[in-house]
Design an enzyme around this catalytic site. Structure first.
Site, PDB file in Angstrom:
ATOM      1  N   SER A  70    -132.625 -85.960   9.196  1.00  0.00           N
ATOM      2  CA  SER A  70    -132.411 -86.353  10.336  1.00  0.00           C
ATOM      3  C   SER A  70    -130.737 -86.182  10.804  1.00  0.00           C
ATOM      4  O   SER A  70    -129.972 -86.273   9.958  1.00  0.00           O
ATOM      5  CB  SER A  70    -132.373 -87.916  10.925  1.00  0.00           C
ATOM      6  OG  SER A  70    -132.236 -88.007  12.139  1.00  0.00           O
ATOM      7  N   LYS A 103    -138.558 -91.882   7.165  1.00  0.00           N
ATOM      8  CA  LYS A 103    -138.001 -90.796   8.323  1.00  0.00           C
ATOM      9  C   LYS A 103    -138.943 -91.131   9.463  1.00  0.00           C
ATOM     10  O   LYS A 103    -138.584 -91.263  10.549  1.00  0.00           O
ATOM     11  CB  LYS A 103    -138.284 -89.720   7.736  1.00  0.00           C
ATOM     12  CG  LYS A 103    -138.124 -88.561   8.906  1.00  0.00           C
ATOM     13  CD  LYS A 103    -136.476 -88.703   9.504  1.00  0.00           C
ATOM     14  CE  LYS A 103    -136.098 -87.494  10.345  1.00  0.00           C
ATOM     15  NZ  LYS A 103    -136.951 -86.969  11.343  1.00  0.00           N
ATOM     16  N   HIS A 109    -137.889 -94.047  11.452  1.00  0.00           N
ATOM     17  CA  HIS A 109    -136.423 -93.822  12.025  1.00  0.00           C
ATOM     18  C   HIS A 109    -136.690 -93.239  13.261  1.00  0.00           C
ATOM     19  O   HIS A 109    -136.211 -93.421  14.561  1.00  0.00           O
ATOM     20  CB  HIS A 109    -135.754 -92.946  11.196  1.00  0.00           C
ATOM     21  CG  HIS A 109    -134.774 -91.955  11.858  1.00  0.00           C
ATOM     22  ND1 HIS A 109    -134.934 -91.003  12.795  1.00  0.00           N
ATOM     23  CD2 HIS A 109    -133.445 -92.074  11.916  1.00  0.00           C
ATOM     24  CE1 HIS A 109    -133.815 -90.482  12.946  1.00  0.00           C
ATOM     25  NE2 HIS A 109    -132.935 -90.984  12.881  1.00  0.00           N
ATOM     26  N   ASN A 110    -137.898 -92.369  13.214  1.00  0.00           N
ATOM     27  CA  ASN A 110    -138.332 -91.487  14.644  1.00  0.00           C
ATOM     28  C   ASN A 110    -138.836 -92.394  15.656  1.00  0.00           C
ATOM     29  O   ASN A 110    -138.374 -92.297  17.084  1.00  0.00           O
ATOM     30  CB  ASN A 110    -139.054 -90.264  14.267  1.00  0.00           C
ATOM     31  CG  ASN A 110    -138.460 -89.179  13.690  1.00  0.00           C
ATOM     32  OD1 ASN A 110    -137.562 -89.234  12.960  1.00  0.00           O
ATOM     33  ND2 ASN A 110    -138.991 -87.916  13.818  1.00  0.00           N
ATOM     34  N   GLU A 132    -136.244 -94.168  17.256  1.00  0.00           N
ATOM     35  CA  GLU A 132    -135.455 -93.221  18.080  1.00  0.00           C
ATOM     36  C   GLU A 132    -136.184 -93.307  19.329  1.00  0.00           C
ATOM     37  O   GLU A 132    -135.581 -93.234  20.408  1.00  0.00           O
ATOM     38  CB  GLU A 132    -135.384 -91.911  17.286  1.00  0.00           C
ATOM     39  CG  GLU A 132    -134.729 -90.829  18.139  1.00  0.00           C
ATOM     40  CD  GLU A 132    -134.834 -89.578  17.447  1.00  0.00           C
ATOM     41  OE1 GLU A 132    -135.528 -88.343  17.987  1.00  0.00           O
ATOM     42  OE2 GLU A 132    -134.632 -89.615  16.066  1.00  0.00           O
TER      43      GLU A 132
END
Length: 486
Positions: A131, A186, A189-190, A193
């Site tokens: 990222s 991940k 995480h997205n 986001e």
């Protein structure tokens, strides 16, 4: 034929691939590169890569021959079937102990499947989240590797060298866990986001629509916010966006961009995973749906001509309300991370991944899109209590929520009064109120389920786990459905 001089190979010279290669080379590694369109290899080696320790390869065999043992091949192609195609092409050319690395945004069950399949062939597999976008890939991304742990010692020196660094030179990269753990983290995480971006957009909507702030004023406000608790990459770039003017018209560019958002699927995957795990990921779900609603631009324009809302005019303290919006954004952000880390904990337990939430917070502390000062506090919370059930229960965060709560409520109420949609901030507040409630109205819900479907219920005056059924109408008999949760 190339001699085996390269420390690592990389397939896929798109934006992320190119910049990762340059990052690796700048840290002293020799990198062999291949792209299916071989002209890209030549353009790169003779362009940005000219004079650097980069070996251009025109065939997969050439790439394999250029690599030192154990060979390390990083795949930077579009997630899905393309990754399987590359694996099928390379696996027969590799030897036991060689390593394949998928650095794309792959759905984590695919990484689990590939890790197991390649282990059977004697090959080591890593699925890693990367990222930070173009700039992060070049200067230092956040890297979240998982897969076969036997591969980690071989790639650790490269990954930690190229990763972003935080205080004390600590790299934003460490082993996450087995199988799909890296790509799972991940993905979350997205999802976070998605939530962060939606909440920032809602703050913008409140300030522009309720207070009438223009781009110049918003540039000033977000610049101030970036000096405090909200200090983060996304607040920083939002400040810069409000300050950017279109070269053609001289107007703020943000005002000329169509309000129809796109998505690539990682937010949706996060929400589906939460549903499967039984974790209330309400804020991120609303952020995904907000993008979908925004994409229905023509429908919304038509609806705006038919459906009326309030025409309230703001009459309060403008600076005070601006501060309330800041607190709403801050408090909602805490809810988003509380939900995200609860999901990580649940799925980690389910898969025996033993993910360290504090280490994940550190990996997100620098390099990645959601990097912020705030994540340092999250790491400290999990360092204090690695088995923390919910971030809100940590003393620091409980105190911060208490400080932000009055302004949070005023901002959400102001949005409702003025007809401003706040799907993320509003759902965050509802989640907080639900989580802190010792009693919710689900007793009525269970009564309804038992009434129409004999689904049974528990009683407050009986031990947990004792399920009962009532013949509510006198016509239903005593037979009950089996008790289960999906």
């Amino acid at each position: 034929m190339s001699t085996a001089t390269a420390d690592i190979g990389l397939i896929g010279l798109a934006v992320m691939g190119e910049n990762l290669v340059l990052n690796m080379e700048s840290k002293g590694f020799t990198v062999a590169v291949f792209n299916r369109t071989t002209s890209k290899v030549d353009d790169f080696v003779n362009g940005r890569g000219k004079g650097k320790k980069i070996v251009g390869c025109h065939t997969v065999k050439e790439l394999v021959a250029a690599l030192k043992r154990p060979r390390k091949v990083m795949i930077m192609v579009k997630a899905g079937p393309a990754v399987d195609q590359v694996i099928d092409e390379f696996a027969p050319l590799l030897e036991p102990g060689d390593i394949l690395i998928d650095g794309g945004n792959t759905h984590f069950p695919d990484t689990t499947r590939r890790t197991k399949a390649l282990k059977d062939k004697g090959l080591l597999y890593i699925g890693t989240g990367v990222s930070g976008g173009e700039e992060g890939a070049l200067l230092g991304p956040s890297i979240m590797p998982g897969g076969n742990p036997d591969a980690w010692p071989h790639v650790k020196p490269i990954f930690q060298a190229i990763a972003a660094k935080v205080a004390g030179g600590v790299p934003c990269c460490d082993w996450v866990g087995n199988d799909g753990a890296g790509h799972f983290v991940k993905m979350v995480h997205n999802g976070i986001e998605y939530g962060d971006m939606q909440m920032i957009c809602e703050a913008y909507h409140l300030l522009s629509a309720v207070l009438g702030y223009d781009a110049a004023k918003l540039h000033e406000v977000f610049g101030r916010w970036n000096q405090g608790a909200l200090d983060s990459y996304l607040i920083e770039i939002t400040r810069d966006i409000f300050g950017y003017r279109d070269p053609e018209t001289g107007k703020p560019l943000v005002d000329l961009i169509l309000d129809a958002a796109g998505q690539k699927g990682t937010g949706k995957w996060t929400v589906i995973s939460a549903l499967d795990a039984g974790i209330p990921l309400t804020l991120i779900a609303e952020a995904v749906f907000a993008r979908i609603l925004s994409s229905q631009k023509d429908e919304r324009v038509n609806a705006s001509k038919v459906l009326a809302g309030p025409s309230a005019v703001f009459q309060g303290d403008r600076d005070g309300f601006t501060n309330d919006v800041e607190m709403a954004l801050y408090a909602s952000k805490m809810m988003s991370y509380a939900q995200g880390f609860a999901l990580i904990s649940a799925v980690s337990r389910e898969n025996n991944w033993n993910i360290n939430n504090g280490a994940v917070a550190l990996m997100w502390r620098g390099g990645c899109i959601i990097r912020s000062v705030f994540l340092g506090k999250i790491k400290e919370a999990f360092d204090r209590n690695p088995s923390l059930a919910n971030l809100m229960l940590d003393g620091y965060f409980a105190a911060e929520i208490a400080k932000a709560q009055p302004g949070w409520r005023r901002a959400v109420a102001g949005g409702v009064t003025h007809g401003i949609p706040l799907p993320a901030m509003g759902s965050a507040l509802s989640y907080f109120d639900g989580y802190r409630s010792g009693r919710l109205p689900a007793n009525l819900l269970q009564a309804q389920r038992d009434y129409f479907g004999a689904h049974t219920y528990e009683r407050v005056d009986r031990p947990r786990g004792q399920f009962l059924h009532t013949n509510w109408t006198g016509r239903g008999g005593t037979t009950a459905s089996s008790t289960y949760n999906v």
